[in-house]
Every structure is written in structure tokens, then in C-alpha cells.
Design an enzyme around this catalytic site. Structure first.
Site, PDB file in Angstrom:
ATOM      1  N   TRP A   1      40.123  36.855  45.756  1.00  0.00           N
ATOM      2  CA  TRP A   1      39.946  35.635  44.973  1.00  0.00           C
ATOM      3  C   TRP A   1      40.264  35.886  43.502  1.00  0.00           C
ATOM      4  O   TRP A   1      40.787  35.019  42.809  1.00  0.00           O
ATOM      5  CB  TRP A   1      38.499  35.139  45.120  1.00  0.00           C
ATOM      6  CG  TRP A   1      38.158  33.946  44.282  1.00  0.00           C
ATOM      7  CD1 TRP A   1      38.280  32.627  44.623  1.00  0.00           C
ATOM      8  CD2 TRP A   1      37.639  33.945  42.934  1.00  0.00           C
ATOM      9  NE1 TRP A   1      37.873  31.814  43.584  1.00  0.00           N
ATOM     10  CE2 TRP A   1      37.477  32.595  42.545  1.00  0.00           C
ATOM     11  CE3 TRP A   1      37.295  34.949  42.037  1.00  0.00           C
ATOM     12  CZ2 TRP A   1      36.976  32.230  41.293  1.00  0.00           C
ATOM     13  CZ3 TRP A   1      36.803  34.591  40.788  1.00  0.00           C
ATOM     14  CH2 TRP A   1      36.645  33.253  40.425  1.00  0.00           C
ATOM     15  N   HIS A   2      39.976  37.114  43.034  1.00  0.00           N
ATOM     16  CA  HIS A   2      40.167  37.431  41.620  1.00  0.00           C
ATOM     17  C   HIS A   2      41.641  37.561  41.242  1.00  0.00           C
ATOM     18  O   HIS A   2      41.984  37.364  40.072  1.00  0.00           O
ATOM     19  CB  HIS A   2      39.435  38.732  41.262  1.00  0.00           C
ATOM     20  CG  HIS A   2      37.950  38.557  41.137  1.00  0.00           C
ATOM     21  ND1 HIS A   2      37.103  38.592  42.219  1.00  0.00           N
ATOM     22  CD2 HIS A   2      37.172  38.333  40.053  1.00  0.00           C
ATOM     23  CE1 HIS A   2      35.860  38.400  41.800  1.00  0.00           C
ATOM     24  NE2 HIS A   2      35.874  38.234  40.498  1.00  0.00           N
ATOM     25  N   GLY A   3      42.491  37.893  42.175  1.00  0.00           N
ATOM     26  CA  GLY A   3      43.893  38.004  41.788  1.00  0.00           C
ATOM     27  C   GLY A   3      44.767  38.587  42.872  1.00  0.00           C
ATOM     28  O   GLY A   3      44.291  39.196  43.837  1.00  0.00           O
TER      29      GLY A   3
END
Length: 483
Positions: free
Chosen positions: A325-327
Site C-alpha cells: 500500500w505504501h508504494g
């Protein structure tokens, strides 16, 4: 628009005055003002990206209005999947298209086939991961009949685009935030003062802690091959406080700003670096995201019920997806997997909910066992942050291998060591204040000083330091804007 900018310092009072003195007679007018202000706030970066928020808003509003009329389970599931796929397709294209394309090409190269595929020059819309998850929570809750869909399109637009938390959270649940747009808001002076205090503390975290730490974390990580292991440890510590000060600082400013307008947002950080195990850390870090994954994915998958294999599967799915989700980088996936490995021993031995009480409750300092637990958990967290910050997996491993070399015992040497020492002193002061205020929702929620003049001296000292730092350096973007 950055919270730590002159633009926002002008924008906020204007919206505040219009909200409480011009539109205060009508909830609908106040909601409309919030929508307009939120679109201006977001459009300050790029007006073109407003179309994505509007698209997401229209899709979920329409789907949920149809869900309210649908009784057939097949039709209801179809409508739910239309919302999920539309939102995830949008998120996937902007955030993950090039990642999957590059890895697809690499996979075929591994088997000896060269495929030509051109990456797209895609600009990631600010905050897309946050408002996408927020609108999805609304659709899922309506589908589960936990919430009745709203007929008021303006109120729903305000919920999706609410400017204080639009671009970096907290990721609010519709069951908590949306009903607040239908209640009459009355100005509460004490609540507004509390909001200003929380904004002040958020700016302290961002400008004095995060931005100062960023200067040295970036220097050391970007030139890690040139420095000793001891210097790299220092770089990892600087990044550890940078990301905490940056992200929790944003959350404090967002929550404090919301209080100025009569809204209550959920607590997003609860002093995570004082955690006694990794399970407690994840109950205290980015609470809105971890609880989102828990409620909308982990529990539907079976949670911690079932056999050991199911527990392992569910744990790794949640942590790896949280990382992803962060990248779009393997470093985030490894970071998530590493946290899953940390968490598993606690889950498998039923010790993942051991530390639910307050840290060092009714004590000034923790006992030796608590202190050791905090220190070990903090060390594991710092180690994991190396993968989060590294440019790629190779960089992370070379960084760690340098730490494990004999140069670990050398005196750290890097440009600007005197300034770094000042930053370290600031961090130590910050830790002491956070420890003293650890039982509140934020560190200075409760009065640090009984005497009023000391309290105001403390606040003005923070303001002076923030103003000085602001005037002598360039405002930095918040880290989570890129997620």
C-alpha cells in the site's frame, strides 16, 4: 497545499471565518464551503487531479444509492465489486502500473525472452491511497448494512474530500465521520484551543524534528557507501524519527484543524516508539490503516481463527499488502514481510495481546523489564525502517552489511555533525515530552506546567523555534504525500 506553508497559513483563517461567521446558519452551506475549500486545497497541487476525486465520489455515491434499493444478493455483490474494481483500478493504474510492467518484463527476461514494453510517465496523484480506502470503507459498510447510504451528495463530497485529512489521513470510516456532516456544529472555544495546541505540536514534530532529521537521513542514505557502519546506524535513527515526526505531525495538524471546524477525527498515532512488542507497535502506529486492513481484510479472511497455516497466511497477507500500500517497490513488500516475521511468534504463542495496558502506568519511568522490551522493539523497528527508506533491495542489504562491518565501532563522520548534534538534542527533548504526555491523545494535550506563565513560555518557545526554522529553510513535503 502544504500545512507547513504560508499558503495554508492564509487559507485556514479565511475558511474559518467564512465557516463560522458567514455560513454558520446552515449545515448545507457549511458542507458546501467545506467541499469548495477542500477542492481548492487539493487543486493547489494540480487542478487536473480533482477529476479523480470527483470520479471516485460519483462512483461510490451512485453504487451505494443503488445498493439501498437492491435486495437481490447477486445484484448487491455486483454493485459492490463495481465500486471495488473501479477504485482499485484507478489506484492500480496510477500507483502500480509501471511496477507490474517492469516486473513482468524482468520475469520474461529470466526465462530468456526479451519483451519490449514502454513505461508510462505517470504522476501519482497526492493522497490517492488515502481517499480511495476511505470511499471503499463507505461502500463496504453500506453493503454490509452497517450504514445507510446518504442522499445528500454535497455532504458525501465533503466526507470524501474533507481537506484536513484528505491527502495523508487519518483514513476515516464513514460510520464515524459521515454522520458528523449532518449534525449542527456549534463553535466550542475549549475544543478550538485544544485544536490549536495539537496543531502546534504537529508543526513542532514536522518542522523541528522531521525536517531536521531528514537533512541528515537523506545525506547518509544517499551516500551510504561513503560512510562507516556507525554513521549508517545514525542515519537509520534519523530516518526513524523523521518518518514518525513527519507522519504523526501531519495527523496532529489534521486532527487539530478538524477540531477548529467542530469535527472529531480518530487518533492515528499513540506513542508507537514506546511499544513493548511489535503487536503493540502496530496497535499504535498508523492506527487508521492497520484497523482498516484488520476490519476489511484480516477478519473476513478468518483473522487469527483456524489452524496454524491459516494464521500464517492471513498475517503475511495483511502485512505484505500494508507494505505494498505504501508504494510500488519491493523494499515496501520486504518491510511488510519483515514485520510479519516479527509478529508471528507473538501470534503463535498467543502473546500478541499481552500489552494492552498503559506503558509504565502510574510510574515516572518504566521498570527494567519494560525498558528492555521497549528498547528491543524499537531496535527491530529501526532495522525494518532501513528497507522502507532504501532505494532498492540491493541498497538495503549493502546498507545493513556496512553496519555489520568493523566500521560500526568507528566515530561517526559526515558533513554537518555540529548541526546533527543539535538535532539529536532536539530528539531527546522530544522523547522526554512524549514520554511525559504518553497517556494523552497527543503529548501536550495535558498541561505540562501548572503555572500559566510557564505554560505560555513553553508554547511561545515552540512558536519561535518553528518560525526561525521556517524562515531559514525550505518547507519540505510530507513523506506520506508520495503514498
Amino acid at each position: 497545499m502544504l500545512f507547513n506553508s504560508i499558503d495554508f497559513a492564509i487559507f485556514l483563517p479565511i475558511v474559518f471565518v467564512l465557516y463560522w461567521f458567514i455560513t454558520n446558519k446552515s449545515i448545507k452551506l457549511q458542507n458546501l464551503l467545506i467541499v469548495v475549500a477542500s477542492y481548492v486545497f487539493y487543486g493547489w497541487w494540480s487542478w487536473g487531479f480533482l477529476s479523480i476525486i470527483i470520479f471516485s465520489t460519483v462512483i461510490d455515491y451512485t453504487v451505494c444509492r443503488l445498493l439501498s434499493k437492491a435486495e437481490n444478493n447477486i445484484k448487491r455483490k455486483l454493485l459492490l465489486w463495481i465500486s471495488i474494481l473501479a477504485n482499485l483500478a484507478m489506484l492500480g493504474f496510477f500507483k502500480y502500473y509501471n511496477f507490474f510492467l517492469d516486473n513482468f518484463v524482468t520475469a520474461f527476461l529470466f526465462f530468456g525472452k526479451d519483451i519490449e514494453a514502454n513505461s508510462l510517465n505517470i504522476i501519482l496523484p497526492v493522497g490517492i491511497s488515502f481517499y480511495t480506502f476511505q470511499t471503499l470503507s463507505y461502500t463496504i459498510d453500506v453493503y454490509k448494512r452497517k450504514l445507510k447510504p446518504t442522499k445528500d451528495f454535497i455532504a458525501f463530497c465533503a466526507f470524501v474530500s474533507f481537506f484536513p485529512q484528505l491527502v495523508a489521513g487519518p483514513i476515516e470510516r464513514a460510520t464515524h465521520l459521515l454522520p458528523q456532516f449532518f449534525r449542527k456544529r456549534v463553535f466550542d472555544y475549549s475544543n478550538a484551543v485544544d485544536g490549536m495546541r495539537q496543531i502546534l505540536w504537529g508543526l513542532f514534530k514536522k518542522i523541528l524534528i522531521a525536517d531536521n532529521c531528514a537533512r541528515y537521513a537523506n545525506l547518509i542514505f544517499n551516500n551510504s557507501a561513503d560512510y562507516s557502519g556507525s554513521t549508517l546506524v545514525l542515519g537509520a535513527l534519523f530516518f526513524t524519527f523523521q518518518i514518525y515526526g513527519d507522519f504523526s505531525g501531519y495527523s496532529d495538524i489534521a486532527i487539530g484543524t478538524s477540531k477548529l471546524f467542530g469535527f472529531d477525527l480518530m487518533q492515528n498515532f499513540n506513542f508507537p516508539y514506546f511499544s513493548r512488542d511489535i503487536a503493540e507497535f502496530w496497535r499504535r502506529w498508523h492506527i487508521s490503516l492497520s484497523t482498516w486492513f484488520r476490519d476489511y481484510l484480516y477478519i473476513p479472511l478468518g483473522g487469527s481463527r483456524g489452524n496454524t497455516l491459516m494464521k500464517l497466511r492471513n498475517t503475511f497477507i495483511i502485512f505484505i499488502l500494508s507494505g505494498f500500500w505504501h508504494g510500488a517497490n519491493w523494499t515496501f513488500i520486504v518491510w511488510g514481510a519483515l514485520n510479519a516475521i516479527y509478529f508471528l511468534p507473538l501470534l503463535l504463542t498467543n502473546r500478541n495481546r499481552n500489552n494492552l495496558d498503559a506503558i509504565a502506568k502510574d510510574k515516572l519511568i518504566p521498570d527494567f523489564k519494560e525498558f528492555l522490551s521497549i528498547l528491543i522493539t524499537f531496535g527491530l523497528t529501526v532495522f525494518a525502517w532501513i528497507f522502507f527508506r532504501a532505494e532498492n533491495i540491493g541498497h538495503a542489504f549493502s546498507y545493513i552489511s556496512k553496519i555489520c562491518s568493523s566500521s560500526l565501532f568507528e566515530i561517526p563522520k559526515f558533513p554537518g555533525r555540529l548541526g546533527a548534534l543539535t538535532t539529536i538534542i532536539l530528539i531527546l527533548i522530544f522523547i522526554l515530552i512524549e514520554w511525559y504526555g504518553r497517556h494523552g491523545k497527543y503529548a501536550i494535550e495535558k498541561t505540562l506546567f501548572k503555572k500559566r506563565y510557564l505554560r505560555w513560555c513553553f508554547y511561545y518557545t515552540i512558536v519561535i523555534f518553528i518560525a526561525y526554522s521556517f524562515m531559514t529553510s525550505i518547507p519540505q513535503d510530507f513523506i506520506y504525500f508520495q503514498f
